[in-house]
Design an enzyme around this catalytic site. Structure first.
Site, PDB file in Angstrom:
ATOM      1  N   GLY A 129       2.962   2.267  10.755  1.00  0.00           N
ATOM      2  CA  GLY A 129       3.900   3.375  10.575  1.00  0.00           C
ATOM      3  C   GLY A 129       4.642   3.762  11.836  1.00  0.00           C
ATOM      4  N   SER A 153       3.890  -2.213  10.209  1.00  0.00           N
ATOM      5  CA  SER A 153       5.351  -2.251  10.385  1.00  0.00           C
ATOM      6  C   SER A 153       5.970  -3.600  10.046  1.00  0.00           C
ATOM      7  CB  SER A 153       5.730  -1.822  11.818  1.00  0.00           C
ATOM      8  OG  SER A 153       5.321  -0.496  12.053  1.00  0.00           O
ATOM      9  N   ASN A 176       0.865  -1.178   0.000  1.00  0.00           N
ATOM     10  CA  ASN A 176       0.000   0.000   0.000  1.00  0.00           C
ATOM     11  C   ASN A 176       0.903   1.230   0.000  1.00  0.00           C
ATOM     12  OD1 ASN A 176      -1.798   2.043   0.460  1.00  0.00           O
ATOM     13  ND2 ASN A 176      -2.432   1.366   2.496  1.00  0.00           N
ATOM     14  N   TRP A 177       0.971   1.870  -1.143  1.00  0.00           N
ATOM     15  CA  TRP A 177       1.908   2.994  -1.285  1.00  0.00           C
ATOM     16  C   TRP A 177       1.375   4.263  -0.618  1.00  0.00           C
ATOM     17  CZ3 TRP A 177       4.142   2.939  -7.007  1.00  0.00           C
ATOM     18  CH2 TRP A 177       4.774   1.711  -7.227  1.00  0.00           C
ATOM     19  N   LYS A 178       0.119   4.258  -0.240  1.00  0.00           N
ATOM     20  CA  LYS A 178      -0.517   5.442   0.371  1.00  0.00           C
ATOM     21  C   LYS A 178      -0.270   6.660  -0.537  1.00  0.00           C
ATOM     22  CE  LYS A 178      -0.054   3.104   4.749  1.00  0.00           C
ATOM     23  NZ  LYS A 178       0.123   3.152   6.191  1.00  0.00           N
ATOM     24  N   GLY A 188       5.222   1.300   4.558  1.00  0.00           N
ATOM     25  CA  GLY A 188       6.546   1.900   4.334  1.00  0.00           C
ATOM     26  C   GLY A 188       7.524   1.008   3.578  1.00  0.00           C
TER      27      GLY A 188
END
Ligand code: 13P
Length: 249
Positions: free
Chosen positions: A172, A212, A9-11, A234
């Protein structure tokens, strides 16, 4: 059917040039795998990513979609628009959508139902906040999130659902649920689905862990029997890290 999945998920990260660069590196380094591999770039680059990955096993998925067919919903994207560019899977209910954009269980129930009606595979995200875990209420919160958004669906709809358990306190933050905490919750999720439907529905749904996940902890988390893969934030933005996580599955 229950499958292993690693999804990035690149957000709200990566412009067009960076998107191509990351996809090129991922494509070049992708190992042989039986797992499904997915990436979710921001909307504006979805079409580009689909074209780029035309011959690849890497699937392009959306980070969100709207519950209406079309119309006056400024800033939103419809199921048909996704299908039209070759995207047939959408993340729905991410905790950032819930926290920053007011997406309630009721809204998410509408989104999921509409996505499934459109034959869009739904990656449904849910998970408790830190206070819920501290107060020992995390199982109730998770059960309610499932019930409110998904438990009105027919059993047959579940073949198009993937679950992503993402405890908000682990997103995150660098803090991850321990493999034991992940397994405990995933087993609880499967039991909750068994109680509402049956063991067949529960046994066939892929349940991903998110929060994470890094190359250093992926192996241990993925080794748990009820963890079918990961939804990666991330670490999915760095090709070598994402590749290492794919190798871990
Ligand atoms: P991080 O991997 O950055 O914690 O994000 C997890 C996530 O929210 C994936 O949807």
């Amino acid at each position: 059917m229950r499958s292993k999945i690693v999804a990035g998920n690149w957000k709200m990260n990566k412009n067009r040039t960076e998107t191509e660069a990351l996809l090129a590196e991922l494509s070049a380094k992708l190992p042989d795998t039986n797992a499904e591999v997915m990436v979710a770039p921001p909307y504006v680059n979805l079409g580009e990513a689909v074209r780029y990955l035309d011959d690849s096993i890497i699937a392009v998925i959306a980070q969100n979609m709207h519950f209406a067919e079309s119309g006056a919903y400024t800033g939103e994207i419809s199921a048909d628009m996704l299908l039209d560019i070759g995207v047939d899977t959408a993340i729905i209910g991410h905790s950032e959508r819930r926290a920053y954009f007011g997406e309630t269980d009721a809204i998410l129930a509408k989104k999921v139902a509409f996505a499934l009606e459109k034959n869009i595979r739904t990656m449904f995200c849910f998970g408790e906040e830190l206070e819920d875990r501290k107060s020992g209420n995390h199982f109730n919160v998770v059960a309610d999130q499932l019930k409110n958004a998904l438990f009105s669906l027919d059993a047959s709809a579940w073949k198009n659902i993937v679950l992503a358990y993402e405890p908000v306190w682990a997103i995150g933050t660098g803090e991850t649920a321990s493999p034991e905490q992940a397994q405990e919750m995933h087993a609880f999720i499967r039991k909750t689905i068994t109680d509402r439907y049956d063991a067949n529905v529960a046994g066939n749904v892929s349940i991903l862990y998110g929060g994470s996940v890094k190359p250093g902890n992926a192996n241990e988390i993925f080794s748990k029997p009820d963890v079918d893969g990961g939804l990666i934030g991330g670490a999915s933005l760095v090709a070598d890290d994402f590749i290492a996580i794919i190798k871990a599955i």
